[in-house]
Design a protein around this motif. Structure first.
Motif, PDB file in Angstrom:
ATOM      1  N   VAL A   1       0.851  -1.192   0.000  1.00 17.80           N
ATOM      2  CA  VAL A   1       0.000   0.000   0.000  1.00 17.80           C
ATOM      3  C   VAL A   1       0.887   1.243   0.000  1.00 17.80           C
ATOM      4  N   ASP A   2       0.264   2.402  -0.154  1.00 16.87           N
ATOM      5  CA  ASP A   2       0.995   3.662  -0.051  1.00 16.87           C
ATOM      6  C   ASP A   2       1.182   4.012   1.423  1.00 16.87           C
ATOM      7  N   PHE A   3       2.409   4.046   1.854  1.00 17.46           N
ATOM      8  CA  PHE A   3       2.701   4.316   3.258  1.00 17.46           C
ATOM      9  C   PHE A   3       2.908   5.811   3.462  1.00 17.46           C
ATOM     10  N   PRO A   4       2.146   6.425   4.369  1.00 17.18           N
ATOM     11  CA  PRO A   4       2.266   7.871   4.591  1.00 17.18           C
ATOM     12  C   PRO A   4       3.552   8.223   5.334  1.00 17.18           C
ATOM     13  N   GLU A   5       3.901   9.476   5.271  1.00 21.06           N
ATOM     14  CA  GLU A   5       5.051   9.967   6.035  1.00 21.06           C
ATOM     15  C   GLU A   5       4.759   9.830   7.521  1.00 21.06           C
TER      16      GLU A   5
ATOM     17  N   GLY B   1       7.962   4.252   3.415  1.00 19.00           N
ATOM     18  CA  GLY B   1       7.620   5.659   3.252  1.00 19.00           C
ATOM     19  C   GLY B   1       8.667   6.560   3.890  1.00 19.00           C
ATOM     20  N   ILE B   2       8.403   7.854   3.848  1.00 21.63           N
ATOM     21  CA  ILE B   2       9.304   8.829   4.460  1.00 21.63           C
ATOM     22  C   ILE B   2       9.118   8.797   5.972  1.00 21.63           C
ATOM     23  N   PHE B   3      10.220   8.705   6.702  1.00 24.93           N
ATOM     24  CA  PHE B   3      10.092   8.792   8.154  1.00 24.93           C
ATOM     25  C   PHE B   3      11.320   9.463   8.745  1.00 24.93           C
ATOM     26  N   GLU B   4      11.085  10.151   9.855  1.00 24.30           N
ATOM     27  CA  GLU B   4      12.160  10.777  10.604  1.00 24.30           C
ATOM     28  C   GLU B   4      12.040  10.395  12.059  1.00 24.30           C
ATOM     29  N   ILE B   5      13.136  10.536  12.769  1.00 30.17           N
ATOM     30  CA  ILE B   5      13.181  10.209  14.190  1.00 30.17           C
ATOM     31  C   ILE B   5      13.438  11.497  14.958  1.00 30.17           C
TER      32      ILE B   5
ATOM     33  N   VAL C   1       5.913  18.448  14.349  1.00 33.58           N
ATOM     34  CA  VAL C   1       5.642  17.394  13.366  1.00 33.58           C
ATOM     35  C   VAL C   1       4.734  17.921  12.266  1.00 33.58           C
ATOM     36  N   ARG C   2       5.079  17.628  11.041  1.00 33.07           N
ATOM     37  CA  ARG C   2       4.245  17.967   9.887  1.00 33.07           C
ATOM     38  C   ARG C   2       3.705  16.717   9.201  1.00 33.07           C
ATOM     39  N   ALA C   3       4.126  15.543   9.607  1.00 33.47           N
ATOM     40  CA  ALA C   3       3.651  14.285   9.027  1.00 33.47           C
ATOM     41  C   ALA C   3       2.245  13.979   9.526  1.00 33.47           C
ATOM     42  N   PRO C   4       1.460  13.187   8.796  1.00 35.01           N
ATOM     43  CA  PRO C   4       0.102  12.845   9.245  1.00 35.01           C
ATOM     44  C   PRO C   4       0.066  11.804  10.355  1.00 35.01           C
TER      45      PRO C   4
ATOM     46  N   VAL D   1       1.924   0.539  10.722  1.00 34.75           N
ATOM     47  CA  VAL D   1       1.242   1.487   9.843  1.00 34.75           C
ATOM     48  C   VAL D   1       0.337   0.749   8.862  1.00 34.75           C
ATOM     49  N   ALA D   2       0.752  -0.446   8.413  1.00 40.06           N
ATOM     50  CA  ALA D   2      -0.103  -1.233   7.521  1.00 40.06           C
ATOM     51  C   ALA D   2      -1.429  -1.579   8.198  1.00 40.06           C
ATOM     52  N   ARG D   3      -1.394  -1.848   9.494  1.00 39.66           N
ATOM     53  CA  ARG D   3      -2.652  -2.099  10.225  1.00 39.66           C
ATOM     54  C   ARG D   3      -3.498  -0.837  10.274  1.00 39.66           C
ATOM     55  N   TYR D   4      -2.864   0.294  10.464  1.00 38.71           N
ATOM     56  CA  TYR D   4      -3.595   1.564  10.463  1.00 38.71           C
ATOM     57  C   TYR D   4      -4.274   1.787   9.109  1.00 38.71           C
TER      58      TYR D   4
END
Length: 465
Positions: free
Chosen positions: A112-116, A144-148, A194-197, A217-220
């Motif tokens: 699926v498309d994984f959100p940031e 997807g895009i992720f930051e820590i 945070v600007r990610a959803p 996130v896939a479960r979400y």
């Protein structure tokens, strides 16, 4: 068999197949059940009816026991004691067992498309663990895009220095330095940037498996649109330290996981724990972020439910945490959990019950926990001592009925957890001593500790983490 139970080696695990191996995939909005769809309302009703039937059967069997004990301690007190040590536990165990048996979550899809997403870590004097935590988090296979974001809560050790080193080497890591104000304050400071959803949280001593964030996130993504949080599966990483950590491995592996599994059927996992969960940022901000509570994750989850959200559980999104290895630290942690539950009940409990959603049943059950722990501590444990002298007024043959129920519940969860482990290629080792201690002795520690936590919160005692 149950003796061959779990100890998990976290590092160097092979990658899992791209999708769950399920033969039948339901149409959108439909959950599978061997190819036939059983409506959610029917499944939930079945668990309630099963519990009530068992309660009625137990009450019928307990008539003589109630009368006999009533002669010793008065009839009203006998009813309270037997209700607390046998009737309600029996109902809750049957309802939970049937929930696990009929729950059929929708299969995960990893294409699926994984959100940031932003992964938040609140840290306070974590120089011994933060580097390993970051190493595991950075090894995530999240597509997807992720930051820590590490929110340092005014550490006085080398935590900031260590994190700053990671910031200089990896653009995915950010450091937010704050004055010491507590975990909730640190997380809210990070949330404001945070600007990610989506955001996920882990503790500073939690190790993520490479696939865990992806699966969470896939479960979400696979859940209904009103889903606001998904709780991951937290397991014990240091179970070989001593007998206490061995027993806690069972508690996380079977006890906590079974409760989350049962609550997921009710469409409201009551604790999206800070150790590893994902949250919808908009819903999180509408709920006011993390509250300044001793059980901030409990109160936050209940507030999000009260706002109309849904919280679920993903058992294959695995993280490993450091369990307390000392008795004093263990007691302090569990008292804190008990106090957090009372905070949630006081702030939101009655309103959640009045909503009459499926999860209202679980919230109502939480209102009963102080009674259960009080009767176990003040009646059942003394009853064991009396039974050793030949007096079976409190603890006798009827109380032994709970043991097969616990065994059935543990067996069902063990079978289920084996399938979960197989899906993510986790290795299972033996833990016989932990099993014995957990099954026969663990509750003798837990109930008095929890009761102490309830009383501390009832009297608004000073909060200690």
């Amino acid at each position: 068999m149950l003796a061959q139970t779990t100890q998990v080696d976290a590092p160097n695990l092979p990658a899992e197949p791209p999708t769950e191996r399920r033969r039948h995939e339901p149409p959108p909005g439909v959950e599978p059940d061997g190819g036939r769809y059983i409506p959610l309302k029917l499944r939930v009703a079945f668990t309630f009816v099963a519990g009530l039937l068992w309660l009625c059967f137990s009450l019928w069997l307990s008539r003589t026991w109630i009368r006999t004990l009533g002669h010793e301690i008065t009839l009203p007190l006998a009813i309270v004691v037997i209700t607390g040590i046998a009737l309600i536990p029996g109902y809750l165990n049957i309802q939970l067992l049937t929930s696990i048996l009929v729950d059929r979550p929708r299969p995960l899809k990893l294409d699926v498309d994984f959100p940031e997403i932003a992964l938040l870590i609140a840290a306070y004097n974590e120089e011994e663990s933060i580097a390993e935590t970051l190493d595991y988090a950075l090894a995530s296979d999240y597509p997807g895009i992720f930051e820590i974001l590490v929110a340092d809560d005014g550490s006085s050790d080398r935590t900031r220095e260590i994190v700053a080193g990671y910031v200089s080497r990896d653009s995915r890591v950010r450091l937010l330095a704050a004055e010491h104000g507590g975990k909730a304050s640190a997380l809210n400071t990070a949330l404001a940037t945070v600007r990610a959803p989506l955001v996920a949280t882990i503790d500073a001593d939690t190790l993520l498996m490479p696939y865990s964030l992806t699966r969470l996130v896939a479960r979400y993504v696979a859940s209904p649109p009103d889903t606001v949080a998904v709780a991951g599966a937290v397991l014990v990483r240091n179970s070989r330290v001593n007998l206490l950590t061995r027993a806690q491995e069972w508690d996380y592996f079977l006890g906590i996981a079974s409760v989350k599994r049962g609550q997921a059927l009710l469409q409201g996992t009551l604790v999206a724990q800070g150790a590893f969960s994902v949250y919808d940022v908009l819903a999180l901000k509408l709920a006011g972020g993390w509250p300044n509570r001793i059980g901030e994750d409990i109160v936050l989850t209940w507030r999000m439910l009260l706002h109309g959200g849904r919280t679920v559980f993903e058992p294959t999104a695995v993280a490993f945490t450091e369990a307390p290895s000392g008795w004093r630290a263990f007691a302090r942690q569990r008292r804190r959990w008990a106090r957090g539950m009372i905070e949630g009940l006081r702030d939101h409990g009655f309103r959640l019950v009045k909503r009459m959603d499926f999860y209202s049943h679980a919230v109502a059950g939480n209102f009963l926990f102080p009674l259960l722990d009080a009767t176990f501590t003040l009646a059942f444990i003394p009853g064991i001592v009396l039974a050793m002298t030949g007096n079976f007024a409190i603890v006798g043959p009827m109380t032994l009925v709970v043991l097969p129920l616990n065994a059935a519940l543990g067996g069902a969860m063990y079978f289920y957890q084996r399938r979960v482990f197989a899906a993510v290629n986790l290795r299972v080792r033996q833990n016989r001593r932990g099993l014995f201690f957990y099954f026969f002795l663990y509750q003798y520690m837990m109930s008095p500790i929890s009761l102490a936590g309830y009383l501390l919160e009832a009297f608004r005692a000073r909060r200690r983490w």
